[in-house]
Design a protein around this motif. Structure first.
Motif, short mmCIF file in Angstrom:
data_model
loop_
_atom_site.label_atom_id
_atom_site.label_comp_id
_atom_site.label_asym_id
_atom_site.label_seq_id
_atom_site.Cartn_x
_atom_site.Cartn_y
_atom_site.Cartn_z
N MET A 1 38.30 21.32 17.22
CA MET A 1 39.44 21.37 16.31
C MET A 1 39.89 22.78 15.97
O MET A 1 41.06 22.99 15.62
CB MET A 1 39.11 20.61 15.03
CG MET A 1 39.04 19.10 15.21
SD MET A 1 40.63 18.38 15.68
CE MET A 1 41.56 18.57 14.15
N ILE A 2 39.00 23.77 16.04
CA ILE A 2 39.42 25.14 15.70
C ILE A 2 40.55 25.61 16.62
O ILE A 2 41.63 25.98 16.14
CB ILE A 2 38.23 26.11 15.69
CG1 ILE A 2 37.37 25.88 14.44
CG2 ILE A 2 38.71 27.56 15.73
CD1 ILE A 2 36.11 26.73 14.39
N PRO A 3 40.37 25.63 17.95
CA PRO A 3 41.49 26.09 18.79
C PRO A 3 42.70 25.17 18.73
O PRO A 3 43.85 25.64 18.81
CB PRO A 3 40.88 26.14 20.20
CG PRO A 3 39.68 25.26 20.14
CD PRO A 3 39.16 25.36 18.75
N LEU B 1 36.21 33.79 15.01
CA LEU B 1 37.24 33.58 16.02
C LEU B 1 37.19 34.65 17.10
O LEU B 1 36.90 35.82 16.82
CB LEU B 1 38.63 33.58 15.37
CG LEU B 1 38.91 32.49 14.33
CD1 LEU B 1 40.31 32.66 13.76
CD2 LEU B 1 38.72 31.10 14.91
N THR B 2 37.49 34.25 18.33
CA THR B 2 37.58 35.22 19.42
C THR B 2 38.87 36.02 19.27
O THR B 2 39.79 35.62 18.54
CB THR B 2 37.59 34.51 20.78
OG1 THR B 2 38.80 33.74 20.89
CG2 THR B 2 36.38 33.59 20.93
N ALA B 3 38.96 37.13 19.99
CA ALA B 3 40.18 37.94 19.96
C ALA B 3 41.37 37.13 20.44
O ALA B 3 42.49 37.26 19.92
CB ALA B 3 40.00 39.19 20.81
N LEU C 1 46.76 32.88 16.84
CA LEU C 1 47.11 32.49 15.47
C LEU C 1 48.19 33.42 14.92
O LEU C 1 49.14 32.96 14.27
CB LEU C 1 45.86 32.52 14.58
CG LEU C 1 45.98 31.87 13.20
CD1 LEU C 1 44.60 31.41 12.71
CD2 LEU C 1 46.59 32.81 12.17
N VAL C 2 48.06 34.72 15.19
CA VAL C 2 49.06 35.68 14.70
C VAL C 2 50.44 35.37 15.28
O VAL C 2 51.44 35.34 14.56
CB VAL C 2 48.63 37.12 15.05
CG1 VAL C 2 49.78 38.09 14.78
CG2 VAL C 2 47.41 37.52 14.24
N LEU C 3 50.51 35.12 16.58
CA LEU C 3 51.79 34.82 17.21
C LEU C 3 52.39 33.53 16.65
O LEU C 3 53.61 33.45 16.41
CB LEU C 3 51.61 34.70 18.73
CG LEU C 3 51.44 36.02 19.48
CD1 LEU C 3 51.10 35.76 20.94
CD2 LEU C 3 52.71 36.87 19.38
N ASN C 4 51.55 32.52 16.45
CA ASN C 4 52.06 31.27 15.89
C ASN C 4 52.57 31.46 14.46
O ASN C 4 53.56 30.86 14.06
CB ASN C 4 50.97 30.20 15.92
CG ASN C 4 50.72 29.67 17.32
OD1 ASN C 4 51.56 29.81 18.21
ND2 ASN C 4 49.56 29.08 17.55
N ASP D 1 42.59 40.93 6.96
CA ASP D 1 41.53 41.84 6.52
C ASP D 1 40.27 41.69 7.37
O ASP D 1 39.63 42.67 7.73
CB ASP D 1 41.21 41.57 5.05
CG ASP D 1 40.19 42.55 4.50
OD1 ASP D 1 40.46 43.77 4.52
OD2 ASP D 1 39.11 42.10 4.07
N ILE D 2 39.94 40.45 7.73
CA ILE D 2 38.73 40.20 8.51
C ILE D 2 38.92 40.55 9.98
O ILE D 2 38.00 41.05 10.64
CB ILE D 2 38.31 38.72 8.37
CG1 ILE D 2 37.82 38.45 6.94
CG2 ILE D 2 37.22 38.34 9.38
CD1 ILE D 2 37.53 36.99 6.66
N ASN D 3 40.13 40.33 10.51
CA ASN D 3 40.34 40.43 11.96
C ASN D 3 41.29 41.54 12.38
O ASN D 3 41.74 41.56 13.53
CB ASN D 3 40.89 39.09 12.48
CG ASN D 3 39.86 37.98 12.42
OD1 ASN D 3 38.89 37.98 13.16
ND2 ASN D 3 40.08 37.03 11.52
N LYS D 4 41.58 42.49 11.50
CA LYS D 4 42.58 43.51 11.83
C LYS D 4 42.24 44.31 13.08
O LYS D 4 43.15 44.75 13.81
CB LYS D 4 42.81 44.45 10.65
CG LYS D 4 41.59 45.13 10.08
CD LYS D 4 41.98 46.00 8.89
CE LYS D 4 40.78 46.61 8.20
NZ LYS D 4 39.97 45.58 7.50
N ASP D 5 40.96 44.48 13.38
CA ASP D 5 40.58 45.24 14.57
C ASP D 5 40.81 44.46 15.86
O ASP D 5 40.82 45.04 16.94
CB ASP D 5 39.10 45.64 14.49
CG ASP D 5 38.83 46.65 13.38
OD1 ASP D 5 39.79 47.35 12.98
OD2 ASP D 5 37.69 46.72 12.91
N LYS D 6 41.00 43.14 15.74
CA LYS D 6 41.22 42.31 16.93
C LYS D 6 42.71 42.07 17.20
O LYS D 6 43.08 41.63 18.29
CB LYS D 6 40.53 40.94 16.76
CG LYS D 6 39.02 41.00 16.63
CD LYS D 6 38.48 39.59 16.43
CE LYS D 6 36.97 39.59 16.22
NZ LYS D 6 36.44 38.22 15.96
#
Length: 323
Positions: A237-239, A268-270, A276-279, A302-307
């Motif tokens: 369900m995550i992806p 989450l993977t990169a 998710l960002v694009l969606n 904040d958690i994933n900014k490096d990805k």
């Protein structure tokens, strides 16, 4: 694991992730559980020594701290598959959610033909998550041996959804379909999830027979349907939830999905992060929804900014800054 235990484990994980203290209001916002379900889960945890229930403050905390500030627990939480869950070790929760991946989840929807419209709503919403749904009145060819087809579909399903109502109980076929699913699950040990949803607020919309002593029913709505499926089939369900954010319409739905994903932001993977960002960028129902805009997306960034790809990060932040 019964629904109260499942809810309790989910809340316990949130408590570990959120520095051990949460108000019931925060729990409801993150889980979308009903008040009764939250109280039952908290009582379950409190009775087993995992938490202190802060009745006067309307919250709950993982406590039992000794004078040195170290946290101690009275027992080990073991799930139905034998995984050992140590509340003081967040990584131990990961095993619980590592079920074998599957190419496609298959759902059998059991319903009276008088409730076909409500069954179709369920099917349409599950298809947003690329879940295959079988509705006998719509997915059986006239030339097929339909009784054999129904039996095969139940036998091969991962999830059995029962839309309970007066019409369901008085149908010639629905109780038999439910009986087959219960037999497969409880006596043949088949890995089939049974999700009963009550269509009306009456005695006919509650679990009955063998089901009544094993599973609590839920009121008919999309959130009460998706939540247990997400818990039981998290890796799938995550992806699919991330994909759904690109096409779902409705602020409440996107807030609900982001709330389901929130405990897993750091796992989450990169690829998942950037999808998710694009969606979110391409669907104003995501970036413009109140809780997404104010809470879920800022925390996600904040958690994933490096990805996150820098150009898309700027686009998303610009959308969040707009009034």
């Amino acid at each position: 694991m019964n629904p109260i235990e499942q809810n309790a484990l989910y809340i316990l994980k949130l408590l570990v992730d959120k520095d051990r203290k949460m108000s019931t209001k925060e729990i409801k916002k993150l889980t979308h559980f009903e008040d009764r379900d939250i109280n039952d889960a908290i009582d379950y945890l409190g009775n087993r020594g995992y938490v202190d229930v802060l009745r006067g403050l309307g919250g709950v905390a993982i406590v039992n701290a000794n004078s040195s500030g170290r946290y101690q627990y009275h027992e080990i939480f073991s799930d139905s598959r034998g995984s050992i869950i140590d509340p003081d070790n967040p990584s131990s929760f990961e095993e619980l959610y590592q079920e074998p991946p599957t190419d496609e989840l298959k759902v059998f929807i059991s319903y009276s033909t008088k409730d076909t419209d409500k069954a179709r709503v369920i099917k349409n919403n599950l298809e947003d998550f690329d879940i295959y749904c079988f509705m006998a009145s719509e997915d059986t060819e006239a030339s097929e041996e339909w009784m054999e087809k129904i039996f095969d579909e139940i036998t091969n399903s991962d999830i059995f959804i029962a839309l309970l109502s007066y019409n369901f109980k008085n149908s010639d076929w629905c109780p038999q379909e439910l009986g087959i699913a219960c037999y497969l699950k409880y006596y043949m040990n088949k890995q089939i999830q049974i999700v009963p949803l009550g269509l009306n607020n009456d005695e006919h919309s509650r679990p009955f027979g063998f089901l009544s002593i094993r599973i609590q029913g839920q009121e008919y709505n999309v959130f009460n349907l998706i939540r247990p499926i997400f818990r039981e089939h998290t890796n799938y369900m995550i992806p699919k939830s991330i994909d759904a954010l690109g096409k779902i319409y409705g602020y409440r739905k996107t807030e609900f999905i982001m709330g389901l994903l929130e405990p897993y932001y750091d796992k989450l993977t990169a690829g998942d992060v950037n999808k998710l960002v694009l969606n979110a960028i391409n669907n104003d129902q995501v970036y413009d929804a109140g809780d997404c805009k104010d809470e879920y997306i800022p925390k996600f960034i904040d958690i994933n900014k490096d990805k996150i790809e820098p150009g898309n990060l700027k686009k998303l932040q610009r959308l969040l800054d707009e009034d």
